[in-house]
Motif scaffolding. Structure first.
Motif, mmCIF file in Angstrom:
data_model
loop_
_atom_site.group_PDB
_atom_site.id
_atom_site.type_symbol
_atom_site.label_atom_id
_atom_site.label_comp_id
_atom_site.label_asym_id
_atom_site.label_seq_id
_atom_site.Cartn_x
_atom_site.Cartn_y
_atom_site.Cartn_z
ATOM 1 N N ILE A 1 -28.740 55.841 -9.087
ATOM 2 C CA ILE A 1 -28.076 56.643 -10.110
ATOM 3 C C ILE A 1 -26.588 56.668 -9.773
ATOM 4 C CG2 ILE A 1 -27.995 58.883 -11.255
ATOM 5 C CD1 ILE A 1 -30.876 59.273 -9.978
ATOM 6 N N PHE A 2 -25.812 55.856 -10.475
ATOM 7 C CA PHE A 2 -24.386 55.738 -10.202
ATOM 8 C C PHE A 2 -23.601 56.790 -10.983
ATOM 9 C CE2 PHE A 2 -25.529 51.400 -8.903
ATOM 10 C CZ PHE A 2 -24.803 51.296 -7.734
ATOM 11 N N VAL A 3 -22.632 57.392 -10.298
ATOM 12 C CA VAL A 3 -21.662 58.282 -10.931
ATOM 13 C C VAL A 3 -20.275 57.790 -10.547
ATOM 14 C CG1 VAL A 3 -23.213 60.278 -10.947
ATOM 15 C CG2 VAL A 3 -21.729 59.877 -8.988
ATOM 16 N N ASN A 4 -19.238 58.365 -11.144
ATOM 17 C CA ASN A 4 -17.895 57.836 -10.944
ATOM 18 C C ASN A 4 -17.046 58.622 -9.953
ATOM 19 O OD1 ASN A 4 -18.417 55.784 -12.788
ATOM 20 N ND2 ASN A 4 -17.666 56.974 -14.517
ATOM 21 N N THR A 5 -17.492 59.811 -9.531
ATOM 22 C CA THR A 5 -16.740 60.592 -8.552
ATOM 23 C C THR A 5 -17.697 61.219 -7.543
ATOM 24 O OG1 THR A 5 -16.823 62.739 -9.685
ATOM 25 C CG2 THR A 5 -15.090 61.217 -10.369
ATOM 26 N N ARG A 6 -17.160 61.583 -6.407
ATOM 27 C CA ARG A 6 -17.976 62.231 -5.380
ATOM 28 C C ARG A 6 -18.467 63.594 -5.859
ATOM 29 N NH1 ARG A 6 -13.934 60.744 -0.273
ATOM 30 N NH2 ARG A 6 -14.093 58.497 -0.537
ATOM 31 N N TRP A 7 -17.602 64.300 -6.585
ATOM 32 C CA TRP A 7 -18.019 65.607 -7.105
ATOM 33 C C TRP A 7 -19.202 65.446 -8.043
ATOM 34 C CZ3 TRP A 7 -18.526 67.587 -11.981
ATOM 35 C CH2 TRP A 7 -18.739 68.968 -12.061
ATOM 36 N N GLN A 8 -19.163 64.450 -8.914
ATOM 37 C CA GLN A 8 -20.275 64.229 -9.831
ATOM 38 C C GLN A 8 -21.551 63.873 -9.086
ATOM 39 O OE1 GLN A 8 -18.529 61.219 -12.372
ATOM 40 N NE2 GLN A 8 -18.302 62.653 -14.065
ATOM 41 N N SER A 9 -21.436 63.132 -7.988
ATOM 42 C CA SER A 9 -22.638 62.767 -7.235
ATOM 43 C C SER A 9 -23.316 64.012 -6.660
ATOM 44 C CB SER A 9 -22.297 61.774 -6.117
ATOM 45 O OG SER A 9 -21.515 62.375 -5.106
ATOM 46 N N GLU A 10 -22.527 64.923 -6.127
ATOM 47 C CA GLU A 10 -23.093 66.170 -5.600
ATOM 48 C C GLU A 10 -23.729 66.986 -6.734
ATOM 49 O OE1 GLU A 10 -23.304 67.242 -2.556
ATOM 50 O OE2 GLU A 10 -21.876 66.068 -1.366
ATOM 51 N N PHE A 11 -23.060 67.044 -7.872
ATOM 52 C CA PHE A 11 -23.557 67.823 -9.002
ATOM 53 C C PHE A 11 -24.878 67.266 -9.513
ATOM 54 C CE2 PHE A 11 -23.864 68.548 -13.585
ATOM 55 C CZ PHE A 11 -23.731 69.930 -13.655
ATOM 56 N N VAL A 12 -24.944 65.960 -9.754
ATOM 57 C CA VAL A 12 -26.161 65.342 -10.278
ATOM 58 C C VAL A 12 -27.302 65.472 -9.271
ATOM 59 C CG1 VAL A 12 -27.205 63.152 -10.998
ATOM 60 C CG2 VAL A 12 -24.934 63.786 -11.823
ATOM 61 N N PHE A 13 -26.987 65.278 -8.002
ATOM 62 C CA PHE A 13 -28.011 65.410 -6.957
ATOM 63 C C PHE A 13 -28.626 66.812 -6.971
ATOM 64 C CE2 PHE A 13 -29.047 66.410 -2.457
ATOM 65 C CZ PHE A 13 -30.057 65.468 -2.257
ATOM 66 N N GLN A 14 -27.788 67.837 -7.052
ATOM 67 C CA GLN A 14 -28.292 69.204 -7.080
ATOM 68 C C GLN A 14 -29.100 69.479 -8.348
ATOM 69 O OE1 GLN A 14 -28.210 71.354 -4.653
ATOM 70 N NE2 GLN A 14 -26.959 70.071 -3.295
ATOM 71 N N GLN A 15 -28.646 68.959 -9.485
ATOM 72 C CA GLN A 15 -29.368 69.164 -10.739
ATOM 73 C C GLN A 15 -30.756 68.517 -10.688
ATOM 74 O OE1 GLN A 15 -28.323 70.904 -13.650
ATOM 75 N NE2 GLN A 15 -26.810 71.708 -12.214
ATOM 76 N N LEU A 16 -30.851 67.334 -10.109
ATOM 77 C CA LEU A 16 -32.148 66.662 -10.009
ATOM 78 C C LEU A 16 -33.088 67.417 -9.068
ATOM 79 C CD1 LEU A 16 -31.038 62.910 -9.904
ATOM 80 C CD2 LEU A 16 -32.336 64.043 -11.720
ATOM 81 N N TRP A 17 -32.557 67.884 -7.952
ATOM 82 C CA TRP A 17 -33.399 68.618 -7.018
ATOM 83 C C TRP A 17 -33.903 69.929 -7.623
ATOM 84 C CZ3 TRP A 17 -36.378 67.786 -3.143
ATOM 85 C CH2 TRP A 17 -36.174 66.687 -2.312
ATOM 86 N N ALA A 18 -33.102 70.507 -8.516
ATOM 87 C CA ALA A 18 -33.507 71.779 -9.132
ATOM 88 C C ALA A 18 -34.752 71.632 -10.001
ATOM 89 C CB ALA A 18 -32.356 72.352 -9.957
ATOM 90 N N ILE A 19 -35.009 70.423 -10.518
ATOM 91 C CA ILE A 19 -36.188 70.217 -11.373
ATOM 92 C C ILE A 19 -37.186 69.249 -10.728
ATOM 93 C CG2 ILE A 19 -34.864 70.692 -13.468
ATOM 94 C CD1 ILE A 19 -34.867 67.666 -14.019
#
Length: 859
Positions: free
Chosen positions: A284-302
């Motif tokens: 799952i590619f994102v364009n910034t480090r902040w986005q990677s942390e955000f997406v990772f946390q969102q996926l773990w939440a569900i």
């Protein structure tokens, strides 16, 4: 590749990711080594045969493993080793004494090789150098340093053959030109090109030998006082690999609707999770480090199924990244959220799905990332793009069509930088004494420096010898001296040791401490840093001038200045933030992709491929305002609340837009409009002010001359030049961060370079490093070249639409103003609320199907 090797030609292999480029690049060397007799213990033929250079340390380890497998299975007597900054010193010493047949290394280690004493003898037997993932490195300072090293190795071993491996790019001839030495390969007469364009491509069986080119066949015939005419890739054969099955690319439209605004793709997280469940291993590619942390946390939440999901980005500790990579290789993970750290060619085996969260910003980057899936030519790679907004939907569709058309990002024209050349000159002096004329001939044989004049080269050598006119009285800057026979050599071995500890063109992005300013000794004294509020990237503060207001840690601050490694701020309670804040550096929208997006917006027939709600959005924009066309600039003005807004749609990326806004606000301030602030996206920009802007002379406001005096004045006020100068000083070796037994802190480096910068500004404003810093800022931090092209394109072609209220296209950028007010989860709440309010306002009197309540997921 074998035919090119038999002909003695340099070769560029262009093939899609996963097409077997790396082993193909090694194959001629393996054949040559397999047919070789017993290797002598010393003397001719006992040295290194093939050098492999990768831009990633991790890739050298992966390639070593993959290369040794066939060598062991066939039973070849070939010795392969790797050498990076992580290699133990004992192993490095053993490699110097007993070099392997094939050595795998990085550009930085190669620069270190060139600074060795005895490097000429160590590389005398070198037959081939293989440059992997060259498309990722050739057009920057690392590429300059690598190309200079190629010229050095060619002088050590004139028969050296150059091989470059590249993913699919728009114009392979650009890299072929970069790869080619000034003169054709010494064996070119046995199969090299016979004309200026022949030899670029050879994807067929070997042809009969062709005569060697007559032009520039004798090095001694070339004047050493004038740069030689640039070559057009002579001696380089371009080999195109099998493109394989075309990728299958889908664009995710969550629940049939595309959000009006947003940048994270949060609305589609449940569907992304469902795609992970169906896949074997998804990247799952994102364009910034902040986005990677955000997406990772969102996926773990569900993550109700407790799927093993990893995280990989450049800010993580090396040990943590290696754990994730090892788990991927073992097949222990189902998904990894990552940034560009996994873009390049490490083979992760079982990846069968690539998901791009938010728009990719470039078709070449998208192809590179798609290639991480299914490393088999007979099966298509699968990719899923998740646009975060309607403008991003347009970009995703444009990228999908670009990949289908084999249209890739345009490569920038790059001229070798002088700070990089200064480092190379110093390295040569550390290796052996050099003659000015001989080294000039060698350097101008390197593609990035083919246009270098002798006078400019003399200036670089003088800089390495004295630091330049303004610094020559300081003994510390005298690093090379002339010996009795007139050759230049390193001043002493201590200086040589320090140079070897600091080779390379990578300068890590620094951060500044954000501190509340107070005055030492009362109001008339200097500002000092007090309570620490947090840390933020230096690049953000470099664009600010004292007094500019911005959001940080949920509050509005006024920027006061930079002292050492501290950004000093004061409370700006009750004021609006003038400058936008962003969550880390982001890729700008690529130039070629921007052209496609502009063309799609103006082509109504093209709208039919878009989702129905996006078509309705475009139609409503046409009804309420105007549709931007490709050759003009749409500017909208309207009041909203107590403010007056100017919205423009250049579609040129956030870097060029930010620079344009900085310059426009200066002009608007002089016109008495009272600009209060601005925000930008990749597609549009918004400036708000106290007074109306409907009456402005738009052609005068957007005159290209803003890149003259206005740009100069802004640079004088900003701290950008000091930070860019610091990077140039580190690359050139004027300042050394690492020294025996110690390493300077970022604060110490900044203090040193700031002092030198001030001295040069006063006493030698045309100093080599000041000129280099200005060029770096213009090409990178400011994107001045792209902005100049925009201003030239729209000159006399500005379409003004005075409106009574916000237009549909303006919603995404206006929403960003609301988001700037607070941080954390509250930012998303503000974004949703302000977006809903804006959309309700825009949708007033609209067709019943176009209901503002369909916003949900716009965050």
């Amino acid at each position: 590749m074998i035919a090119a090797a038999d002909a003695g030609s340099h070769a560029l292999l262009v093939a899609p990711t996963g097409g077997g480029k790396t082993l193909a690049g090694f194959l001629p060397s393996l054949i040559d080594l397999a047919e070789r007799g017993p290797r002598p213990a010393f003397g001719p033929g006992s040295g290194i045969h093939t050098l492999y250079v990768s831009p990633l340390k991790a890739l050298t380890t992966d390639v070593e493993r993959n290369l040794m497998t066939p060598i062991r299975e066939i039973g070849l007597n070939i010795h392969v080793e790797s050498r990076t900054g992580d290699t133990k010193q004992s192993k490095k010493q053993r490699q110097r004494d007993n070099p392997p047949d094939i050595l795998l290394t990085t550009p930085e280690q190669l620069a270190l090789f060139c600074a060795w004493g005895g490097a000429r003898a160590w590389f005398a037997d070198l037959k081939c150098i293989v440059l992997d993932e060259v498309h990722a490195i050739w057009s920057g300072k690392r590429g300059d340093l690598l190309n200079l090293a190629l010229g050095r190795l060619q002088s050590f071993s004139p028969g050296l053959r150059r091989v470059a491996l590249s993913a699919t790019i728009d114009d392979p001839k650009l890299i072929a030109e970069w790869l080619a030495p000034r003169f054709p390969s010494p064996l070119a007469g046995e199969g090299g090109p016979s004309g200026p364009d022949e030899g670029y491509e050879d994807t067929h069986p070997p042809r009969p030998p062709a005569p060697a080119p007559e032009a520039e066949s004798d090095p001694s015939s070339v004047s050493l006082r004038e740069p030689p005419s640039p070559a057009r890739g002579e001696g380089v054969v371009i080999v195109r690999g099998d493109p394989g099955a075309p990728p299958v690319i889908d664009v995710l439209v969550s629940e049939g609707r595309v959000p009006w605004a947003g940048h994270t793709g949060q609305h589609a997280i449940p569907e992304v999770y469902a795609a992970i469940q169906r896949a074997n291993l998804a990247l799952i590619f994102v364009n910034t480090r902040w986005q990677s942390e955000f997406v990772f946390q969102q996926l773990w939440a569900i993550n109700d199924d407790n799927l093993p999901i990893g995280l990989h980005h450049g800010s993580l500790a090396t040990e943590q990244r290696r754990k994730v990579e090892a788990a991927m290789a073992r097949g222990d993970l189902r998904a990894v959220v990552c940034t560009s750290t996994l873009d390049l060619g490490i083979d992760w085996g079982d990846v069968d799905l690539v998901i791009q969260m938010a728009a990719p910003k470039g078709s070449s980057r998208l192809v590179q990332r798609i290639g991480r899936a299914n490393h088999r030519l007979d099966e298509p790679s699968r990719a899923l793009m998740v646009p975060a907004s309607r403008f991003e939907l347009l970009e995703c569709q444009a990228a999908k069509e670009a990949v289908a058309d084999n249209a890739f990002d345009w490569e920038p024209h790059h001229i070798g930088t002088l700070d990089t050349l200064a480092q190379h000159v110093m390295g040569v002096a550390c290796s052996e004494p050099f003659d000015m004329d001989d080294l000039y001939a060698e350097v101008t044989g390197c593609a990035p420096y083919r246009a270098l004049t002798y006078e400019a080269f003399e200036e670089v050598v003088d800089f390495v010898a004295t630091g330049g006119y303004a610094l020559r009285t300081y003994d510390r800057f005298a690093r090379i001296v002339r010996n009795a026979d007139g050759r230049w050599t390193v001043r002493n071995q201590q200086i040589a040791q320090r140079h070897r500890m600091n080779v390379g063109a990578i300068v890590a992005a620094g951060t500044l401490n954000v501190k509340v300013a107070s005055r030492r000794g009362g109001a008339s004294k200097q500002l000092i840093g007090g309570r620490k509020v947090g840390e933020a990237e230096e690049w953000y503060f470099e664009q600010l001038s004292p007094g500019d207001t911005f959001i940080f840690a949920g509050q509005v601050w006024a920027f006061q200045g930079i002292v050492g490694m501290d950004a000093l701020v004061t409370h700006a309670t009750g004021q609006d933030p003038k400058i936008p804040s962003w969550g880390g550096a982001q890729f700008p929208l690529g130039t070629s992709l921007a052209v496609r997006v502009r063309a799609m917006v103006q082509d109504r027939d093209h709208w039919r491929v878009l989702p129905p709600d996006v078509q309705e959005w475009l139609e409503l924009q046409d009804k309420r305002s105007l549709i931007p066309d490709a050759d003009s600039l749409l500017v909208e003005t309207f009041p909203r609340g107590s403010r007056h807004f100017l919205i423009a749609y250049p579609f040129e990326g956030r870097i060029a837009h930010s620079t344009l806004c900085m310059l426009l606000t200066r002009r608007l301030d002089r016109l008495g409009v009272g600009p209060l602030g601005f925000v930008v996206t990749d597609y549009s920009l918004a400036i708000w002010s106290i007074r109306p802007m409907d009456h402005l002379d738009w052609d005068a406001l957007f005159q290209p001359d803003m890149l003259g005096d206005d740009l100069e004045a802004w640079l004088e006020e900003s701290f950008m030049m000091k930070r860019t100068f610091r990077n140039c000083a580190l690359v050139s070796g004027l300042i050394e961060r690492r020294q025996p037994g110690a390493e300077k802190t970022g604060r110490q480096v900044t203090f040193s370079t700031d002092l030198i910068y001030d001295v040069l500004r006063r006493h030698q404003p045309d100093h080599l490093l000041l000129r280099t810093a200005r060029a770096d800022a213009a090409s990178g931090l400011l994107d001045v070249a792209r902005l100049g092209q925009l201003l030239a394109r729209i000159a006399g072609h500005i379409r003004h639409a005075p409106l009574e209220r916000a237009s549909p296209f303006s919603v995404p950028v206006l929403v960003m103003i609301g988001r700037e007010r607070v941080g954390g989860d509250a930012a998303d709440m503000i974004l949703e609320a302000s977006a809903q309010e804006l959309i309700d306002e825009v949708m007033e009197d609209a067709h019943p199907r176009q209901d503002g309540a369909e916003l949900m997921g716009a965050v």
